[in-house]
Motif scaffolding. Structure first.
Motif, PDB file in Angstrom:
ATOM      1  N   ALA A   1       0.838  -1.209   0.000  1.00 50.66           N
ATOM      2  CA  ALA A   1       0.000   0.000   0.000  1.00 50.66           C
ATOM      3  C   ALA A   1       0.868   1.252   0.000  1.00 50.66           C
ATOM      4  CB  ALA A   1      -0.928  -0.017   1.215  1.00 50.66           C
ATOM      5  N   THR A   2       1.918   1.229   0.798  1.00 53.57           N
ATOM      6  CA  THR A   2       2.795   2.402   0.873  1.00 53.57           C
ATOM      7  C   THR A   2       3.504   2.625  -0.453  1.00 53.57           C
ATOM      8  OG1 THR A   2       3.146   1.882   3.213  1.00 53.57           O
ATOM      9  CG2 THR A   2       4.643   3.480   2.212  1.00 53.57           C
ATOM     10  N   ALA A   3       4.013   1.550  -1.038  1.00 51.32           N
ATOM     11  CA  ALA A   3       4.714   1.680  -2.323  1.00 51.32           C
ATOM     12  C   ALA A   3       3.770   2.229  -3.382  1.00 51.32           C
ATOM     13  CB  ALA A   3       5.283   0.330  -2.750  1.00 51.32           C
ATOM     14  N   GLN A   4       2.525   1.760  -3.346  1.00 51.47           N
ATOM     15  CA  GLN A   4       1.573   2.205  -4.360  1.00 51.47           C
ATOM     16  C   GLN A   4       1.260   3.691  -4.247  1.00 51.47           C
ATOM     17  OE1 GLN A   4      -1.951  -0.219  -4.581  1.00 51.47           O
ATOM     18  NE2 GLN A   4      -2.153   0.265  -6.754  1.00 51.47           N
ATOM     19  N   THR A   5       1.130   4.183  -3.025  1.00 49.96           N
ATOM     20  CA  THR A   5       0.798   5.610  -2.880  1.00 49.96           C
ATOM     21  C   THR A   5       1.892   6.507  -3.451  1.00 49.96           C
ATOM     22  OG1 THR A   5       1.783   5.761  -0.676  1.00 49.96           O
ATOM     23  CG2 THR A   5      -0.565   5.289  -0.775  1.00 49.96           C
ATOM     24  N   VAL A   6       3.116   6.027  -3.499  1.00 49.24           N
ATOM     25  CA  VAL A   6       4.192   6.872  -4.011  1.00 49.24           C
ATOM     26  C   VAL A   6       4.643   6.456  -5.403  1.00 49.24           C
ATOM     27  CG1 VAL A   6       5.019   7.537  -1.740  1.00 49.24           C
ATOM     28  CG2 VAL A   6       5.948   5.510  -2.818  1.00 49.24           C
ATOM     29  N   GLY A   7       3.967   5.468  -5.995  1.00 52.22           N
ATOM     30  CA  GLY A   7       4.288   5.103  -7.371  1.00 52.22           C
ATOM     31  C   GLY A   7       5.611   4.390  -7.531  1.00 52.22           C
ATOM     32  N   VAL A   8       5.992   3.628  -6.513  1.00 55.10           N
ATOM     33  CA  VAL A   8       7.246   2.883  -6.559  1.00 55.10           C
ATOM     34  C   VAL A   8       6.918   1.395  -6.641  1.00 55.10           C
ATOM     35  CG1 VAL A   8       9.209   2.205  -5.119  1.00 55.10           C
ATOM     36  CG2 VAL A   8       8.613   4.615  -5.374  1.00 55.10           C
ATOM     37  N   GLN A   9       7.712   0.646  -7.397  1.00 60.11           N
ATOM     38  CA  GLN A   9       7.459  -0.780  -7.530  1.00 60.11           C
ATOM     39  C   GLN A   9       8.489  -1.610  -6.766  1.00 60.11           C
ATOM     40  OE1 GLN A   9       7.306  -0.932 -11.925  1.00 60.11           O
ATOM     41  NE2 GLN A   9       5.260  -1.806 -11.652  1.00 60.11           N
ATOM     42  N   ILE A  10       8.011  -2.637  -6.087  1.00 62.96           N
ATOM     43  CA  ILE A  10       8.903  -3.606  -5.440  1.00 62.96           C
ATOM     44  C   ILE A  10       9.136  -4.701  -6.465  1.00 62.96           C
ATOM     45  CG2 ILE A  10       9.129  -5.262  -3.547  1.00 62.96           C
ATOM     46  CD1 ILE A  10       7.238  -3.306  -1.952  1.00 62.96           C
ATOM     47  N   VAL A  11      10.347  -4.731  -7.050  1.00 66.70           N
ATOM     48  CA  VAL A  11      10.555  -5.545  -8.247  1.00 66.70           C
ATOM     49  C   VAL A  11      11.384  -6.800  -8.013  1.00 66.70           C
ATOM     50  CG1 VAL A  11      10.277  -3.621  -9.853  1.00 66.70           C
ATOM     51  CG2 VAL A  11      12.563  -4.153  -8.949  1.00 66.70           C
ATOM     52  N   THR A  12      12.012  -6.927  -6.859  1.00 71.87           N
ATOM     53  CA  THR A  12      12.831  -8.116  -6.624  1.00 71.87           C
ATOM     54  C   THR A  12      12.890  -8.365  -5.124  1.00 71.87           C
ATOM     55  OG1 THR A  12      14.968  -9.171  -7.157  1.00 71.87           O
ATOM     56  CG2 THR A  12      15.026  -6.841  -6.572  1.00 71.87           C
TER      57      THR A  12
END
Lengths: 350, 350
Positions: B128-139
């Protein structure tokens, strides 16, 4: 699925995959993570700002980005230590995407009371390993937890590499007709850690194969930049698990000749004693490659000329039949399905 | 120096700095790490390969790269949890170099027996936090250690961001005449964790300020891309330690007006009860900025218009005098040296 975390969730095998699929992919839902490769590849573009006179050209790089935490016990073992492992492991994950490793981060979680001399030995080992491969450790972090809340030290490394233009190496790229090459004997790392932990002694000493594979991969790509389709380092879960991952992701069958897979005598003896199959034991300095048959001889020569590929051998091929499955042809000619690791063989191996 | 790791080595204060200087910088000897900023900035160029027809132009990106491990206890607290903290903390370290955060890695170390429901709650919070700032958890990576060899779960995140062309923000860039702006009240995160751990209750509830600051930084850079010289998020060691780091790295003096530093009543009350100074208590959603005086009003307006900068205030200025030192002017007009944190206030705060 159990409602608690089990050691097998960290095995790299079946339960690890279930955790990733049912939990991590459910929430961290993006196509890059969903590739589930050794490293993610991401495209990064130059961001311009409202700065007078700034360059406004476009540029775009394909980066590989990966992370691993290392919790191996014991932290020092024949052939390496947790620091060497933390540098090699992350470099290898980058190399498995065909990337040239450039920069590493290092995050330390230290248990209160850890002798500084142990930490220094580990840090020196990390530095020496990074230097031999021309990679820089450029950012880091240290946390300390109370005695009894960790086990000496844990290390996380993340790494960034650049994927050369034209290189497309990925777990979903293996194709029927590809030749499968293994860079050397399997099981050395896992059986070394196990024998240290169990206090086992063998006539021939067991030594971890922990090594950085970026140079070997560069030599292979030099020969065939576009005909190497897939690279994997068979760590947790061993060769069998790595092969199953590729078969699943590429939607192909894989046939392996059991007698073609090199296993050292000491590893075989230790495995027999403990009732283990070397095909499921972790490696930290080996890779398996899937490549077009016409470049196989050239790549094999290049591998054998490299210190970490001297025992490289063709161990099988990729088929259209039995897609998603790995079939092992035994020395006696029988064929059996080689499954992914189920349960866990040995926790805290890396 | 002790021959064993102490909790204070993880405080972010004096002993942490000694460990970095005498151990990590000794071995990981490179100019990028030696910057010791919240994130490293690295230049990455396109690598070309011997691929017929491949593009041979040059391109070069300035990336920010950072890592942090999170070991906070308890893992759930008012205002956040270890997952939200792990995403915000690494995003903030990237933002403190003026970078636009793009990609995160996530490495989990799980203790055998951890309830899956707890892990799911943490992972959902990260997503949820990553989504609000437009960052992707990629690995990512998951390790499991035996019960009693970790404390529920530890998370490492590393992050990559792109530094816009023309932006040069760094700990060594503060210069005499700069205005010092603080984005809001200090001490909320540290006192929240401490009160949870000690079971303290206050009339006004304590809530962590844990928040992603990249949006606030973008709004500030929009106003003054080249006049913002230095940004720091005062986490472990608090505002006093962050200011001392900047004074040391930039070779300047810093004067702070004590009465201008906002502190919530609940934080002040908790600090008085426990004999702590809020200037040394950790924050997880605040920043301190050093910028040219002519842009101060515009930047302050932009900050106050942002949800994480509503209480932004000018708290001091940069001087040529007493280079390397931070001087606090008290409400009564007295001046005293504000040192870096010595010892440790509270372990496992982040």
């Amino acid at each position: 699925m159990s409602d608690k975390i089990l050691l097998a969730h960290g095995s790299g095998g079946q339960l690890s995959h279930e955790l990733v699929e049912h939990l991590f992919l459910k929430y961290f839902d993006n196509p890059i993570l969903a590739q589930l490769d050794d490293a993610a590849t991401v495209h990064v573009s130059r961001f311009t700002f409202h700065v007078p006179g700034s360059f406004n050209g476009t540029s775009n790089l394909k980066l590989a980005f990966t992370t691993d935490s290392y919790v191996v016990s014991p932290i020092f073992f024949p052939g390496g230590d947790i620091g060497k492992l933390a540098v090699c492991g992350t470099i290898n994950d980058l190399a498995m995407r065909g990337a040239t490793p450039l920069y590493l981060s290092a995050g330390f979680i230290l248990e209160e009371g850890l002798p500084l001399a142990d930490l220094e030995r580990v840090v020196a080992s990390m530095a020496a390993t990074a230097q031999t491969v021309g990679v820089q450790i450029v950012t880091g972090d240290t946390k300390v937890v109370d005695r009894g809340k960790a086990d000496r030290l844990f290390i996380n490394t993340a790494g960034i590499g650049v994927v050369p233009v034209g290189v497309e190496v990925g777990g979903d790229q293996a194709r029927p007709g590809d030749v499968v090459i293994l860079s050397g004997a399997v099981g050395d790392h896992g059986m070394t850690i196990m024998s240290q932990r169990e206090g086992l002694r063998f006539d021939a000493p067991l030594v971890s194969d922990c090594a950085p594979l970026n140079g070997l991969v560069a030599a292979m790509l030099e020969i065939a930049p576009q005909a190497i389709h897939c690279l994997r380092d068979p760590t947790r879960g061993g060769l069998a698990t790595a092969l199953n991952e590729v078969a699943g992701k590429s939607g192909v069958g894989i046939e392996i000749e059991e007698h073609a897979v090199p296993v050292r005598d000491a590893v075989r003896a230790a495995c027999e004693l403990l009732g283990l199959d070397p095909l499921y034991v972790a490696n930290e300095g080996k890779l398996v490659a899937f490549l077009a048959p016409e470049v196989a001889d050239g790549v094999l020569d290049a591998m054998r000329a490299h210190e970490y590929g001297r025992e490289a051998a063709i161990i099988g091929r990729v088929t259209e039949e039995h897609a998603g499955r790995v079939v092992l042809r035994t020395a006696l000619g029988a064929r059996r399905i080689l499954d992914m690791l189920v349960g866990e063989q040995l926790p805290r191996i890396c």
